[in-house]
Design a protein around this motif. Structure first.
Motif, mmCIF file in Angstrom:
data_model
loop_
_atom_site.group_PDB
_atom_site.id
_atom_site.type_symbol
_atom_site.label_atom_id
_atom_site.label_comp_id
_atom_site.label_asym_id
_atom_site.label_seq_id
_atom_site.Cartn_x
_atom_site.Cartn_y
_atom_site.Cartn_z
ATOM 1 N N ARG A 6 0.831 -1.207 0.000
ATOM 2 C CA ARG A 6 0.000 0.000 0.000
ATOM 3 C C ARG A 6 0.863 1.253 0.000
ATOM 4 N NH1 ARG A 6 -3.649 -0.866 4.960
ATOM 5 N NH2 ARG A 6 -3.941 1.363 4.715
ATOM 6 N N ALA A 7 1.951 1.232 0.765
ATOM 7 C CA ALA A 7 2.865 2.372 0.800
ATOM 8 C C ALA A 7 3.481 2.601 -0.574
ATOM 9 C CB ALA A 7 3.955 2.147 1.838
ATOM 10 N N SER A 8 3.867 1.530 -1.223
ATOM 11 C CA SER A 8 4.452 1.636 -2.562
ATOM 12 C C SER A 8 3.444 2.222 -3.546
ATOM 13 C CB SER A 8 4.917 0.256 -3.026
ATOM 14 O OG SER A 8 5.409 0.321 -4.335
ATOM 15 N N ASP A 9 2.183 1.823 -3.423
ATOM 16 C CA ASP A 9 1.143 2.369 -4.295
ATOM 17 C C ASP A 9 1.013 3.879 -4.119
ATOM 18 O OD1 ASP A 9 0.647 -0.152 -5.266
ATOM 19 O OD2 ASP A 9 -1.132 -0.479 -4.005
ATOM 20 N N PHE A 10 1.061 4.351 -2.878
ATOM 21 C CA PHE A 10 0.980 5.794 -2.631
ATOM 22 C C PHE A 10 2.204 6.525 -3.172
ATOM 23 C CE2 PHE A 10 -2.501 5.264 0.422
ATOM 24 C CZ PHE A 10 -3.257 6.367 0.088
ATOM 25 N N GLU A 11 3.375 5.930 -3.024
ATOM 26 C CA GLU A 11 4.594 6.579 -3.494
ATOM 27 C C GLU A 11 4.630 6.698 -5.014
ATOM 28 O OE1 GLU A 11 8.063 5.795 -0.318
ATOM 29 O OE2 GLU A 11 7.353 4.007 -1.386
ATOM 30 N N ASN A 12 4.048 5.729 -5.702
ATOM 31 C CA ASN A 12 4.080 5.722 -7.167
ATOM 32 C C ASN A 12 2.856 6.378 -7.791
ATOM 33 O OD1 ASN A 12 6.523 4.337 -7.161
ATOM 34 N ND2 ASN A 12 5.470 2.381 -6.955
ATOM 35 N N ARG A 13 1.962 6.866 -6.965
ATOM 36 C CA ARG A 13 0.724 7.474 -7.439
ATOM 37 C C ARG A 13 0.987 8.833 -8.085
ATOM 38 N NH1 ARG A 13 -4.405 8.318 -3.375
ATOM 39 N NH2 ARG A 13 -5.837 9.186 -4.899
ATOM 40 N N LYS A 14 0.206 9.144 -9.104
ATOM 41 C CA LYS A 14 0.300 10.447 -9.754
ATOM 42 C C LYS A 14 -0.519 11.450 -8.931
ATOM 43 C CE LYS A 14 -0.904 12.805 -13.981
ATOM 44 N NZ LYS A 14 -1.728 12.748 -15.183
ATOM 45 N N TRP A 15 0.119 12.550 -8.522
ATOM 46 C CA TRP A 15 -0.543 13.505 -7.634
ATOM 47 C C TRP A 15 -1.047 14.746 -8.346
ATOM 48 C CZ3 TRP A 15 -2.108 11.776 -3.214
ATOM 49 C CH2 TRP A 15 -1.443 10.703 -2.645
ATOM 50 N N SER A 16 -0.712 14.940 -9.591
ATOM 51 C CA SER A 16 -1.195 16.123 -10.304
ATOM 52 C C SER A 16 -2.539 15.815 -10.954
ATOM 53 C CB SER A 16 -0.182 16.549 -11.370
ATOM 54 O OG SER A 16 -0.011 15.529 -12.316
ATOM 55 N N GLY A 17 -3.363 16.820 -11.010
ATOM 56 C CA GLY A 17 -4.641 16.689 -11.694
ATOM 57 C C GLY A 17 -5.700 15.925 -10.921
ATOM 58 N N ILE A 18 -5.579 15.848 -9.602
ATOM 59 C CA ILE A 18 -6.631 15.190 -8.830
ATOM 60 C C ILE A 18 -7.468 16.252 -8.122
ATOM 61 C CG2 ILE A 18 -5.317 13.069 -8.543
ATOM 62 C CD1 ILE A 18 -4.723 13.862 -5.679
ATOM 63 N N THR A 19 -8.696 15.889 -7.803
ATOM 64 C CA THR A 19 -9.615 16.853 -7.213
ATOM 65 C C THR A 19 -9.294 17.078 -5.744
ATOM 66 O OG1 THR A 19 -11.196 15.157 -6.568
ATOM 67 C CG2 THR A 19 -11.445 16.091 -8.776
ATOM 68 N N THR A 20 -9.884 18.114 -5.196
ATOM 69 C CA THR A 20 -9.680 18.449 -3.786
ATOM 70 C C THR A 20 -10.198 17.334 -2.888
ATOM 71 O OG1 THR A 20 -9.857 20.790 -4.286
ATOM 72 C CG2 THR A 20 -10.146 20.157 -1.997
ATOM 73 N N SER A 21 -11.332 16.780 -3.225
ATOM 74 C CA SER A 21 -11.871 15.696 -2.397
ATOM 75 C C SER A 21 -10.973 14.469 -2.450
ATOM 76 C CB SER A 21 -13.292 15.334 -2.821
ATOM 77 O OG SER A 21 -13.306 14.878 -4.153
ATOM 78 N N ASP A 22 -10.331 14.222 -3.598
ATOM 79 C CA ASP A 22 -9.368 13.121 -3.692
ATOM 80 C C ASP A 22 -8.157 13.388 -2.820
ATOM 81 O OD1 ASP A 22 -10.978 11.751 -5.470
ATOM 82 O OD2 ASP A 22 -9.916 12.490 -7.248
ATOM 83 N N ARG A 23 -7.733 14.642 -2.760
ATOM 84 C CA ARG A 23 -6.596 15.000 -1.906
ATOM 85 C C ARG A 23 -6.944 14.829 -0.425
ATOM 86 N NH1 ARG A 23 -2.526 17.418 -4.805
ATOM 87 N NH2 ARG A 23 -3.164 18.255 -6.794
ATOM 88 N N VAL A 24 -8.139 15.205 -0.035
ATOM 89 C CA VAL A 24 -8.576 15.041 1.349
ATOM 90 C C VAL A 24 -8.582 13.559 1.709
ATOM 91 C CG1 VAL A 24 -10.542 15.273 2.926
ATOM 92 C CG2 VAL A 24 -9.896 17.168 1.440
ATOM 93 N N GLN A 25 -9.147 12.742 0.824
ATOM 94 C CA GLN A 25 -9.191 11.297 1.077
ATOM 95 C C GLN A 25 -7.785 10.705 1.118
ATOM 96 O OE1 GLN A 25 -11.973 9.564 1.880
ATOM 97 N NE2 GLN A 25 -10.521 7.956 2.391
ATOM 98 N N ALA A 26 -6.917 11.158 0.223
ATOM 99 C CA ALA A 26 -5.539 10.669 0.209
ATOM 100 C C ALA A 26 -4.820 11.034 1.506
ATOM 101 C CB ALA A 26 -4.792 11.236 -0.994
ATOM 102 N N SER A 27 -5.050 12.243 1.999
ATOM 103 C CA SER A 27 -4.428 12.671 3.248
ATOM 104 C C SER A 27 -4.878 11.784 4.409
ATOM 105 C CB SER A 27 -4.783 14.129 3.536
ATOM 106 O OG SER A 27 -4.256 14.533 4.768
ATOM 107 N N ARG A 28 -6.164 11.470 4.461
ATOM 108 C CA ARG A 28 -6.685 10.607 5.517
ATOM 109 C C ARG A 28 -6.110 9.192 5.402
ATOM 110 N NH1 ARG A 28 -12.900 12.628 4.922
ATOM 111 N NH2 ARG A 28 -12.614 14.631 5.961
ATOM 112 N N ASP A 29 -6.058 8.685 4.164
ATOM 113 C CA ASP A 29 -5.523 7.340 3.955
ATOM 114 C C ASP A 29 -4.041 7.275 4.309
ATOM 115 O OD1 ASP A 29 -8.012 6.586 3.059
ATOM 116 O OD2 ASP A 29 -7.489 6.693 0.929
ATOM 117 N N LEU A 30 -3.302 8.307 3.951
ATOM 118 C CA LEU A 30 -1.879 8.347 4.285
ATOM 119 C C LEU A 30 -1.671 8.367 5.791
ATOM 120 C CD1 LEU A 30 -0.529 10.787 1.572
ATOM 121 C CD2 LEU A 30 0.313 8.481 2.004
ATOM 122 N N LYS A 31 -2.468 9.152 6.492
ATOM 123 C CA LYS A 31 -2.352 9.213 7.946
ATOM 124 C C LYS A 31 -2.592 7.841 8.558
ATOM 125 C CE LYS A 31 -4.250 11.376 12.064
ATOM 126 N NZ LYS A 31 -5.217 12.333 12.607
#
Length: 73
Positions: A6-31
Motif C-alpha cells: 500500500r505504501a508503494s502504491d501511494f509513493e508511485n501514485r500520480k498527484w497532479s490533476g486530482i480533485t480536492t476531495s481526492d486529496r482530502v481522502q488521500a491525506s486521511r488514507d496516508l495518515k
C-alpha cells in the motif's frame, strides 16, 4: 507485507490533476497507513519501515500544503 505494498502504491501514485476531495481522502488514507506502519515498527524496529514512514510523511505534507493553499483562496 500488505502495508509495504500500500505504501508503494501511494509513493508511485500520480498527484497532479486530482480533485480536492481526492486529496482530502488521500491525506486521511496516508495518515492511517503511517499509523499502521508505526505500530509494526514499534514491535520490530526495522529501519526500512522508518524510511517508508518518512517518505509517506513527506508526501502527506505536500498534499496537505496544497489543500491548505486551496482552501484559503
Amino acid at each position: 507485507m500488505d502495508l509495504l505494498q500500500r505504501a508503494s502504491d501511494f509513493e508511485n501514485r500520480k498527484w497532479s490533476g486530482i480533485t480536492t476531495s481526492d486529496r482530502v481522502q488521500a491525506s486521511r488514507d496516508l495518515k492511517q497507513l503511517i499509523l499502521e506502519i508505526n505500530e509494526v515498527y514499534k514491535n520490530n524496529r526495522d529501519q526500512q519501515l522508518m524510511e517508508v514512514m518518512k517518505r509517506l510523511t513527506e508526501i502527506k505534507r505536500k498534499v496537505e500544503k496544497r489543500l491548505k493553499g486551496r482552501l484559503e483562496v
